[in-house]
Motif scaffolding. Structure first.
Motif, PDB file in Angstrom:
ATOM      1  N   CYS A 132     -26.847  12.153  85.502  1.00  0.00           N
ATOM      2  CA  CYS A 132     -28.247  11.743  85.699  1.00  0.00           C
ATOM      3  C   CYS A 132     -29.160  12.667  84.874  1.00  0.00           C
ATOM      4  O   CYS A 132     -29.116  13.883  85.034  1.00  0.00           O
ATOM      5  CB  CYS A 132     -28.603  11.836  87.179  1.00  0.00           C
ATOM      6  SG  CYS A 132     -30.336  11.517  87.495  1.00  0.00           S
TER       7      CYS A 132
ATOM      8  N   CYS B 180     -32.210  13.174  85.187  1.00  0.00           N
ATOM      9  CA  CYS B 180     -33.293  13.776  85.987  1.00  0.00           C
ATOM     10  C   CYS B 180     -32.828  14.997  86.766  1.00  0.00           C
ATOM     11  O   CYS B 180     -33.574  15.961  86.918  1.00  0.00           O
ATOM     12  CB  CYS B 180     -33.850  12.761  86.979  1.00  0.00           C
ATOM     13  SG  CYS B 180     -34.611  11.349  86.193  1.00  0.00           S
ATOM     14  N   CYS B 181     -31.578  14.952  87.288  1.00  0.00           N
ATOM     15  CA  CYS B 181     -31.149  16.048  88.171  1.00  0.00           C
ATOM     16  C   CYS B 181     -29.817  16.666  87.761  1.00  0.00           C
ATOM     17  O   CYS B 181     -29.419  17.701  88.301  1.00  0.00           O
ATOM     18  CB  CYS B 181     -31.067  15.554  89.612  1.00  0.00           C
ATOM     19  SG  CYS B 181     -29.730  14.370  89.865  1.00  0.00           S
TER      20      CYS B 181
ATOM     21  N   CYS C 100     -29.404   8.583  88.921  1.00  0.00           N
ATOM     22  CA  CYS C 100     -28.661   8.523  90.187  1.00  0.00           C
ATOM     23  C   CYS C 100     -29.521   7.873  91.276  1.00  0.00           C
ATOM     24  O   CYS C 100     -30.749   7.752  91.143  1.00  0.00           O
ATOM     25  CB  CYS C 100     -28.196   9.906  90.605  1.00  0.00           C
ATOM     26  SG  CYS C 100     -29.509  10.962  91.235  1.00  0.00           S
TER      27      CYS C 100
ATOM     28  N   CYS D   1     -32.474  10.010  92.652  1.00  0.00           N
ATOM     29  CA  CYS D   1     -33.650  10.068  91.762  1.00  0.00           C
ATOM     30  C   CYS D   1     -34.363   8.727  91.713  1.00  0.00           C
ATOM     31  O   CYS D   1     -35.594   8.681  91.629  1.00  0.00           O
ATOM     32  CB  CYS D   1     -33.241  10.510  90.361  1.00  0.00           C
ATOM     33  SG  CYS D   1     -32.809  12.256  90.302  1.00  0.00           S
TER      34      CYS D   1
HETATM   35 ZN   LIG Z   1     -30.606  12.258  89.670  1.00  0.00          ZN
END
Ligand SMILES: [Zn+2]
Length: 235
Positions: free
Chosen positions: A23, A25-26, A38, A41
């Protein structure tokens, strides 16, 4: 399960084992290979939900500047945020799938909403041709194209052109940003635009100066109405 489907599933499982999808974002492992981010997120992205409000903070940004029918942005943009990471990858890492993903999120939000049926054409904020050549694409393209197909509205690619390169807008005041972009856009495809309600799309809205400069060109034509949609915004 049919043999073909079983083989496809096995290939997907092997792919996941050797090339786990991460992912952006994370950094967590994405379980669903089809997803861009994910599940966690996806749930916790900073959605503005401005589509639920006729008058929202984005709409208010254009008061006294130009007449807007509807203004919306999917996500809030904050420093070091999930949104910032997504926008960076979309813009600089050829991750045009992120544009499609954000478009899908927008389409879901407008399900059963009257706004898409009022739009008659989609136009995107252009890059300078040199910049687009360097980057290889306009970061708004897949977002606009996906919306166009889903909402069955023509996407007028290259309707707007950027005739000169603007300096970086980072750190500029609203007035400086406006002076930087006020006269750098021209409009083609005028016959396809006049007397229509146009949806103007950009990636990120900060002061709105770029969208205003493009929007003013559209509103100069007879009978046009204007709405604005961005993937992210700073308000
Ligand atoms: Zn994520």
């Amino acid at each position: 399960m049919k043999t073909g489907a079983r083989v496809k599933r096995s290939i997907s499982a092997l792919k996941e084992l050797f090339y786990p999808k991460i992912c952006p974002c994370c950094g967590d492992h994405i379980q669903n290979q089809q997803s861009v981010i994910c599940l966690s997120c996806l749930i916790f992205l900073p959605y503005t939900n401005f589509h639920q409000l006729k008058i929202n903070p984005l709409h208010k940004k254009f008061w006294g500047r130009m007449e807007i029918q509807h203004a919306d942005s999917l996500l809030f943009m904050e420093k070091c945020s999930k949104t910032q990471e997504l926008m960076y990858l979309l813009k600089y890492s050829h991750r045009q799938d992120i544009g499609t993903f954000l478009s899908e999120q927008t389409i879901q939000r407008y399900h059963n909403h009257s706004f898409p049926s009022t739009i008659q054409a989609i136009v995107i904020v252009p890059l300078h041709p040199r910049k687009e050549k360097q980057r290889g694409y306009n970061q708004c393209h897949t977002f606009a194209q996906h919306l166009s197909v889903s909402w069955q509205v023509p996407y007028l690619k290259n309707a707007l052109s950027r005739i000169s390169h603007s300096n970086s807008q980072t750190g500029n005041t609203r007035m400086e940003r406006w002076e930087n972009v006020a006269n750098i856009f021209t409009l083609a495809k005028k016959d396809a635009i006049q007397n229509k309600h146009i949806l103007l799309i950009d990636d990120v809205l900060t002061t709105g100066a770029t969208l205003e400069a493009c929007g003013q060109q559209i509103l100069k034509l007879t009978g046009t109405k204007l709405s604005i949609l961005t993937m992210a915004c700073k308000v």
